[in-house]
Design an enzyme around this catalytic site. Structure first.
Site, PDB file in Angstrom:
ATOM      1  N   GLU A 169      -7.988  -7.012   5.423  1.00  0.00           N
ATOM      2  CA  GLU A 169      -7.398  -8.519   5.016  1.00  0.00           C
ATOM      3  C   GLU A 169      -6.375  -9.301   5.685  1.00  0.00           C
ATOM      4  O   GLU A 169      -6.157 -10.105   5.619  1.00  0.00           O
ATOM      5  CB  GLU A 169      -6.697  -7.622   3.918  1.00  0.00           C
ATOM      6  CG  GLU A 169      -7.226  -7.532   2.885  1.00  0.00           C
ATOM      7  CD  GLU A 169      -6.128  -6.124   1.692  1.00  0.00           C
ATOM      8  OE1 GLU A 169      -5.008  -5.825   1.673  1.00  0.00           O
ATOM      9  OE2 GLU A 169      -6.805  -5.310   0.382  1.00  0.00           O
ATOM     10  N   TYR A 223       0.955  -1.142   0.140  1.00  0.00           N
ATOM     11  CA  TYR A 223      -0.060   0.117   0.064  1.00  0.00           C
ATOM     12  C   TYR A 223       0.708   0.971   0.367  1.00  0.00           C
ATOM     13  O   TYR A 223       0.529   2.317  -0.447  1.00  0.00           O
ATOM     14  CB  TYR A 223      -0.342  -0.006   0.620  1.00  0.00           C
ATOM     15  CG  TYR A 223      -2.768  -0.844   1.218  1.00  0.00           C
ATOM     16  CD1 TYR A 223      -3.654  -0.553   0.909  1.00  0.00           C
ATOM     17  CD2 TYR A 223      -2.008  -2.160   1.382  1.00  0.00           C
ATOM     18  CE1 TYR A 223      -4.489  -0.741   0.127  1.00  0.00           C
ATOM     19  CE2 TYR A 223      -3.337  -3.245   1.327  1.00  0.00           C
ATOM     20  CZ  TYR A 223      -4.502  -2.822   0.323  1.00  0.00           C
ATOM     21  OH  TYR A 223      -5.618  -3.282   0.596  1.00  0.00           O
TER      22      TYR A 223
END
Length: 402
Positions: free
Chosen positions: A136, A94
């Site tokens: 996640e 990310y």
């Protein structure tokens, strides 16, 4: 986020509507150019077609439009989280995405990185990243707790290939390590990663598991995607078809939130083309439970040449009178006219079906091309089927939109 930062993000909505795809195409080119190792994480076929850029543009736009209350996007965020888990996306990834996204906004809009707009989007992206990372993490932890499941990529061999139609073949996949496989919900999918010779790279793609759980294999049923005038060839699907029995591929653990919810009510399974794969999995799961309630299997395809698994359906219908089928052939062949494999000619039109096949209290599952699913969903709504009873397979080529 401060009220001023929220206003800045909202102010970009018109720009995103007008130039969102340009921005996201630039972003992907920038990120993959700076991080070539990610080319084996992102499907380059989706990049080539533009579908990935369009999907991300829609996601960024939706997030900006709902920046004051992102919770309304929770179902879409869940979809994205499942897909990221299937690709083994990790928290550090990310940071790479965020850095390239912010620089892309700066460079495409021609504003300095020090501009308050970039800072506002940095905060907005950070909040979204945190939501996805946490979702996640929970999914990864669930895989760790599930017997037979795994994290990341696991080697499987193609134990058997079965041709189901002129276009579709089933691949029976067995783990190379010989260890246990997890149970899963019929309708879920796996990611498969294979070497694409044309690229010299491994490439991932998601495929729905096309049968209910078995102890010693997973099964996917894949459509060969040759190049056509209006469509480029499918790199991963065609590479799979070209692999011999015994070849090894990489597979992620089953995931996804499209699956059979309740076996103790009538279920109506509506599919187009290769979209029948999750429907067959759901049907087989119900068969394993001795089909406690009625099942209506409604399918549309071009003709018998591409009608996969039709004999399987016939065999089950002979055994289970509570299974009703309805098939529409858009372009039946001359040989088809002599048979009884279909009930309607042309595109599937639910309004023409016997209403007994579309009970108001049933659960409905739709899978096929996006326009097909949108058309059938609207047809069901027009007939008074409650929206909460209609479930669609929303992952597809190019990803999903928020």
């Amino acid at each position: 986020m401060t009220p001023q930062q929220i206003d800045l993000v909202k102010a970009t909505v018109p720009v995103l509507r007008e130039n969102g795809v340009t921005l996201t195409q630039y972003f992907y080119n920038r990120m993959l150019g700076n991080n070539p190792d990610l080319k084996e994480v992102f499907n380059l076929g989706h990049q080539r077609s533009g579908a990935q850029a369009q999907a991300l543009a829609g996601a960024v736009l939706a997030y900006a439009e709902n920046i004051e209350d992102p919770s309304v996007l929770s179902s879409a965020i869940e979809l994205i989280a499942h897909k990221h888990v299937s690709l083994n996306i990790q928290a550090p990834d990310y940071n790479i995405v965020g850095e390239n996204l912010l620089h892309s906004i700066s460079e495409v809009l021609d504003i300095p990185m020090e501009d308050p707009l970039i800072e506002a989007w940095a905060v907005a992206y950070g909040k979204l990243a945190d939501v996805l990372i946490n979702a996640e993490r929970d999914m990864y932890q669930q895989h760790e707790k599930t017997k037979g499941s795994w994290l990341g990529w696991r080697k499987f061999k193609i134990a058997e290939k079965v041709q189901e139609s002129e276009e579709i073949s089933s691949f029976y996949l067995q783990p190379v390590d010989g260890q246990a496989l997890p149970s899963y919900q019929a309708g879920q999918y796996i990611s498969v990663r294979v070497l694409v010779p044309e690229l010299g790279l491994k490439q991932p793609r998601q495929y729905t598991l096309s049968t209910n759980p078995h102890e010693d294999y997973l099964r996917i049923s894949v459509k060969r995607e040759p190049a056509k005038e209006d469509k480029v060839a499918g790199w991963v699907s065609n590479s799979l078809h070209n692999l011999p029995q015994g070849a090894e591929i990489e597979v992620s653990a089953p995931t996804g939130n499209f699956y059979l919810i309740d076996s103790h009510k009538t279920n109506v399974l509506i599919s187009g083309g290769v979209g029948l794969t999750p429907m067959v999995a759901m049907l087989n799961q119900l068969v394993a439970q001795d089909m406690p309630q009625a099942v209506h299997f409604i399918h549309a395809c071009r003709n018998s040449k591409v009608h996969a698994m039709k004999q399987h359906l016939k065999d089950l219908q002979a055994e289970y009178p509570q299974l009703k089928t309805w098939v529409a052939y858009e372009f039946p062949t001359a040989q088809d006219v002599l048979g009884q494999d279909y009930q309607a000619v042309g595109r599937l039109a639910l309004a023409q079906l016997d209403t007994a096949l579309l009970p108001a209290d049933a659960d409905y599952y739709l899978c096929g091309p996006m326009p097909f699913m949108a058309e059938q969903r609207q047809a069901l709504l027009d007939q008074g089927i409650p929206a909460q009873n209609i479930h669609t397979e929303a992952f597809g080529t190019g990803g999903v939109k928020l």
